[in-house]
Structures are given as C-alpha cells and as structure tokens.
Design an enzyme around this catalytic site. Structure first.
Site, PDB file in Angstrom:
ATOM      1  N   LYS A   1     -21.187  20.272-106.255  1.00  0.00           N
ATOM      2  CA  LYS A   1     -21.196  19.129-105.329  1.00  0.00           C
ATOM      3  C   LYS A   1     -19.824  18.454-105.389  1.00  0.00           C
ATOM      4  O   LYS A   1     -18.878  18.995-104.845  1.00  0.00           O
ATOM      5  CB  LYS A   1     -22.371  18.226-105.665  1.00  0.00           C
ATOM      6  CG  LYS A   1     -23.648  18.906-105.210  1.00  0.00           C
ATOM      7  CD  LYS A   1     -24.930  18.283-105.638  1.00  0.00           C
ATOM      8  CE  LYS A   1     -26.076  19.125-105.084  1.00  0.00           C
ATOM      9  NZ  LYS A   1     -27.275  19.059-105.894  1.00  0.00           N
TER      10      LYS A   1
ATOM     11  N   SER B   1     -31.509  12.763-104.621  1.00  0.00           N
ATOM     12  CA  SER B   1     -30.601  13.314-103.618  1.00  0.00           C
ATOM     13  C   SER B   1     -31.025  13.065-102.186  1.00  0.00           C
ATOM     14  O   SER B   1     -30.218  13.164-101.276  1.00  0.00           O
ATOM     15  CB  SER B   1     -30.434  14.810-103.851  1.00  0.00           C
ATOM     16  OG  SER B   1     -31.675  15.465-103.747  1.00  0.00           O
TER      17      SER B   1
ATOM     18  N   HIS C   1     -25.924  14.494-108.465  1.00  0.00           N
ATOM     19  CA  HIS C   1     -25.301  13.650-107.440  1.00  0.00           C
ATOM     20  C   HIS C   1     -24.607  12.433-108.039  1.00  0.00           C
ATOM     21  O   HIS C   1     -24.175  11.541-107.311  1.00  0.00           O
ATOM     22  CB  HIS C   1     -26.337  13.215-106.401  1.00  0.00           C
ATOM     23  CG  HIS C   1     -26.689  14.301-105.431  1.00  0.00           C
ATOM     24  ND1 HIS C   1     -25.938  14.570-104.307  1.00  0.00           N
ATOM     25  CD2 HIS C   1     -27.677  15.224-105.456  1.00  0.00           C
ATOM     26  CE1 HIS C   1     -26.481  15.585-103.661  1.00  0.00           C
ATOM     27  NE2 HIS C   1     -27.534  16.007-104.339  1.00  0.00           N
TER      28      HIS C   1
HETATM   29  C1  LIG Z   1     -28.249  20.105-106.121  1.00  0.00           C
HETATM   30  C2  LIG Z   1     -29.033  19.794-107.302  1.00  0.00           C
HETATM   31  C3  LIG Z   1     -29.235  20.759-108.289  1.00  0.00           C
HETATM   32  C4  LIG Z   1     -28.790  22.183-108.122  1.00  0.00           C
HETATM   33  O1  LIG Z   1     -27.419  22.315-108.296  1.00  0.00           O
HETATM   34  P1  LIG Z   1     -26.730  23.698-107.870  1.00  0.00           P
HETATM   35  O2  LIG Z   1     -25.455  23.693-108.607  1.00  0.00           O
HETATM   36  O3  LIG Z   1     -26.553  23.645-106.384  1.00  0.00           O
HETATM   37  O4  LIG Z   1     -27.635  24.781-108.286  1.00  0.00           O
HETATM   38  C5  LIG Z   1     -29.936  20.391-109.427  1.00  0.00           C
HETATM   39  N1  LIG Z   1     -30.407  19.155-109.579  1.00  0.00           N
HETATM   40  C6  LIG Z   1     -30.238  18.190-108.646  1.00  0.00           C
HETATM   41  C7  LIG Z   1     -30.779  16.827-108.886  1.00  0.00           C
HETATM   42  C8  LIG Z   1     -29.539  18.485-107.475  1.00  0.00           C
HETATM   43  O5  LIG Z   1     -29.378  17.550-106.550  1.00  0.00           O
END
Ligand SMILES: *Cc1c(COP(=O)(O)O)cnc(C)c1O
Length: 392
Positions: free
Chosen positions: A239, A180, A208
């Site tokens: 996201k 990310s 992502h």
């Molecule tokens: C953002 C992210 C998460 C967490 O996701 P949320 O739904 O915001 O808790 C987990 N793993 C990765 C790789 C992320 O980028």
C-alpha cells in the site's frame, strides 16, 4: 466431467444483484492520472498513498537490485539461504517501527496467515474485531484455536469476551489498526489496557496505517505512543510502500519463532530482489522525511472538507480513506460509472466487502494529487451526486 452449471447460476445471481465486478484494465503506471480501458482518468482508488508505486528513486533501486541480484529468490529462504537484501529490509523496518525485530513475507495476507496459526493452537482463544480484514479471518480459520468476535472498536465488548474465556491457555486480541473500508481506527490504548489485565497478547494489522498514521508514517502504534505494549504489528509493503510484500514486526521472540515455524516462510518463496530493494528505498525516504505523509494528510483534509460541504456522507472516517456512502449497490455502480465517464476512476464497493446496504464509492486520497486535481474531482462528484440523487 463434473457439472459446472452451478457457476452459471452463481454468476447470473451476482449480475442480478448488481454485485458482478468488472475489473478494469490499467495501461499505465500507478499515479495521479492513469489510463484505464484506454481512457485518461484521475486515479481515486489506489492504495498508493505516498506515490511510491511509481517513484523514481524506488524504480532506480529496483533496477539496480535486478542487475545485482537477478529477478527471483529461487527458493524459500530457510532452505536455500536468504539474500542480504531481505535481511537489510527487516533490519530497517524494525528500526523505523521502533521495535525489536521484523520478518518479511510475500504479502500482508501471508503475514497474517503466517502469524496467527503459528502462535495459536487448539487450547487457545483468539479475540477478533468483528470487522477485521479477510486475511485475519482466514488466518483464524487456519488454526484449531477458538475464535470469538468482539463488537467493532469496542473495548467493553472485548472485556466481556475475555471474561467469558478467562481459562483459555493463550489469548490473542487481534484488530485492524485502520479499517480499510470505513477509515476509522481501533481504540488501541483501551484494547491494550483490557488485554493486559487478562494476560492476552495484542496484535494489530497496520496495513492502512503504515506510511499514513503516526510520526512520519510509523503506523498506528506510534500514533498512540504505545511502543513496547503491542506484541505484534502486521504490515504490508503493497500500500503506502508502493511495491508488494508484507511483514511482521514486534517482539524478538515472536519473530524468531516465526522464522522457525511460519508456514508461508517455510513453504513459499521470498519476495523478489526488485520488490525488496524498492521497499528498502521507501523506508529510507520515510526515515529521512515526513513530507510525503504531510502532503497526503493535507490533500485528504482538503478533499474531505469539500465533499462534506457538498452534503456527502463520509461515514466515520478519521483517515485519508474516504467512503462516500451510497447505500444501494445499483446506485453505487451507476455512480462509479458516471464518475468514469467524467474522468474519475473511483470504484463502487459492495457486499461482501462491506455489509449489504452500506454500498459506497471508496475514494483514496494520495500525495500524488495536486490541488487542481482535487478541485476537478470535487466538481465531478457534485455533478454525479446530483445526477444519481445522493445530494440535493
Ligand atoms: C490490504 C490488507 C491486507 C493485505 O495486504 P496485501 O499486502 O495486499 O496482501 C491485510 N490486512 C489489511 C487490514 C489490509 O487492508
């Protein structure tokens, strides 16, 4: 009363190092243009890849779900029963991802902490990419299994580690799909090949990748055509999907077992009807058409080409995540500040989110931006880049 003065020292230390993060307040819905601390700015740091966070159809679905199901699930699903909405979301996600089954959680973070400790115990070994997301690291810490790290995106390093721990009872290889902060992607075909030779399970966190990679946003496993060869995919609904929540998809047996034993499933309430209904609508829209995903990629290429032509270093990205490398925390903060003064919301990212000296502005492209927005942004980046001394 305990002496809390250590916190004054900690906070003063963060401020001295340029690492103290002042969180800005957003006064509007998430969109291309938003109001931040009372100022209208172009939004270049949200994970709202497809514009679903303020999509009229998702909002309508959420409103209808509130009318029908109320605002809360009122308990954990295993105790008080599950709403039909949650089942519908899981069925649609499994179909969309082309896997046997899916189970939803409150967040991507909790999906990771639900999965790893449920599958791995004291006699087992986890093989984790050294740059994996904090939620994977914490999930590993919640197990009694040994966790060993392999070099970032390096299947040879993974193999060395697997050889070293060949006698482990169960083995789990875990990696982010898209990383990310840098926007690079895991070499999944190679990792899967090595893992299968050592009889290791494979788990990919596609937070992502969902809505971004693969055919119509079906994720990184689809991108590489590895259906059926990855045991577990972790997804987030927070996201590209625009709401909040997480899920695990993959083999039926794994999902069945998580439904019995995963602690965030057993001891934490489910997502709200509004969130779940919005996510169902997001899956419906993506199942019907890949046009938003195409627009996202179109915008990303356009903007990244412009920044590269201006002389910015975008690191190793191959996705819409666009790190503009700065290399110094104070400079990164100054850059972000000046962007804001000039009408762009783009946040500086520093230690501990990225290594020291790898400070950057993390630009997030989205399908909500117009070409004019991106032209405007490139102009401001050029001006600020010269001002801060990042480009000539
Ligand atoms: C953002 C992210 C998460 C967490 O996701 P949320 O739904 O915001 O808790 C987990 N793993 C990765 C790789 C992320 O980028």
């Amino acid at each position: 009363m305990a002496d809390l003065s250590f916190l004054d020292r900690e906070i003063a230390g963060l401020k001295e190092q340029g690492l103290f993060n002042t969180i800005r307040t957003i006064g509007t819905a998430q969109d291309a243009w938003i109001e931040v601390d009372g100022k209208k700015v172009l939004n270049m740091c949200a994970n709202n890849y497809l514009g679903f966070a303020n999509h009229p159809e998702l909002k309508k679905a959420a409103q209808e779900a509130i009318e029908m199901y109320g605002v809360g699930p009122a308990a954990v699903r295993s105790i008080a029963g599950t709403m039909s909405l949650h089942n519908e979301l899981e069925e649609k996600l499994a179909k969309f991802k082309n896997v046997e089954a899916a189970i939803s959680f409150q967040s991507g973070f909790s999906a990771n902490t639900a999965t790893i400790p449920t599958l791995m115990t004291a006699e087992d070994v986890i093989f984790s990419d050294e740059l994996n997301h904090a939620s994977i690291i914490d999930a590993c810490r919640l197990t009694k299994a040994k966790t060993v790290r392999f070099k970032h995106c390096d299947a040879d390093s993974l193999e060395e580690r697997l050889k070293e721990f060949a006698v482990a009872r169960r083995k789990l290889v875990v990696t982010d799909g898209v990383f990310s902060m840098d926007g690079d992607i895991a070499p999944l075909p190679e990792l899967v090949e090595v893992a299968s030779r050592y009889d290791a399970m494979v788990m990919v966190d596609d937070a992502h990748g969902e809505g971004v990679m693969g055919n119509g946003g079906r994720g990184i496993v689809d991108h590489f055509g590895l259906h059926g060869q990855v045991d577990i995919e972790i997804g987030t609904l927070s996201k590209a999907f625009g709401a909040v929540g997480g899920y695990v998809s993959g083999k039926q047996k794994i999902v069945d077992f998580l439904r019995q034993r995963a602690r965030p499933f057993l001891f934490s309430s489910a997502a709200t009807p509004a969130d779940v209904a919005a996510c169902i609508k997001a899956v419906d829209i993506l199942t019907e058409s890949g046009s938003l995903v195409e627009k996202l990629w179109d915008n990303s290429r356009y903007f990244q080409d412009k920044l590269k032509a201006l002389g910015f270093d975008l690191g190793v990205t191959v996705t819409p995540i666009t790190p503009v490398m700065i290399g110094d925390s104070n400079k990164a903060q100054a850059f972000s500040h000046s962007l804001f003064e000039n009408g762009i919301f783009g946040m500086a990212i520093s230690f501990p989110t990225v290594p020291k000296g790898k400070d950057r502005i993390r630009v997030m492209n989205s399908a909500t931006h117009s070409k004019e927005d991106l032209d405007f942004a490139a102009g401001v980046f050029e001006q600020v880049g010269k001002e801060v001394g990042i480009i000539a």
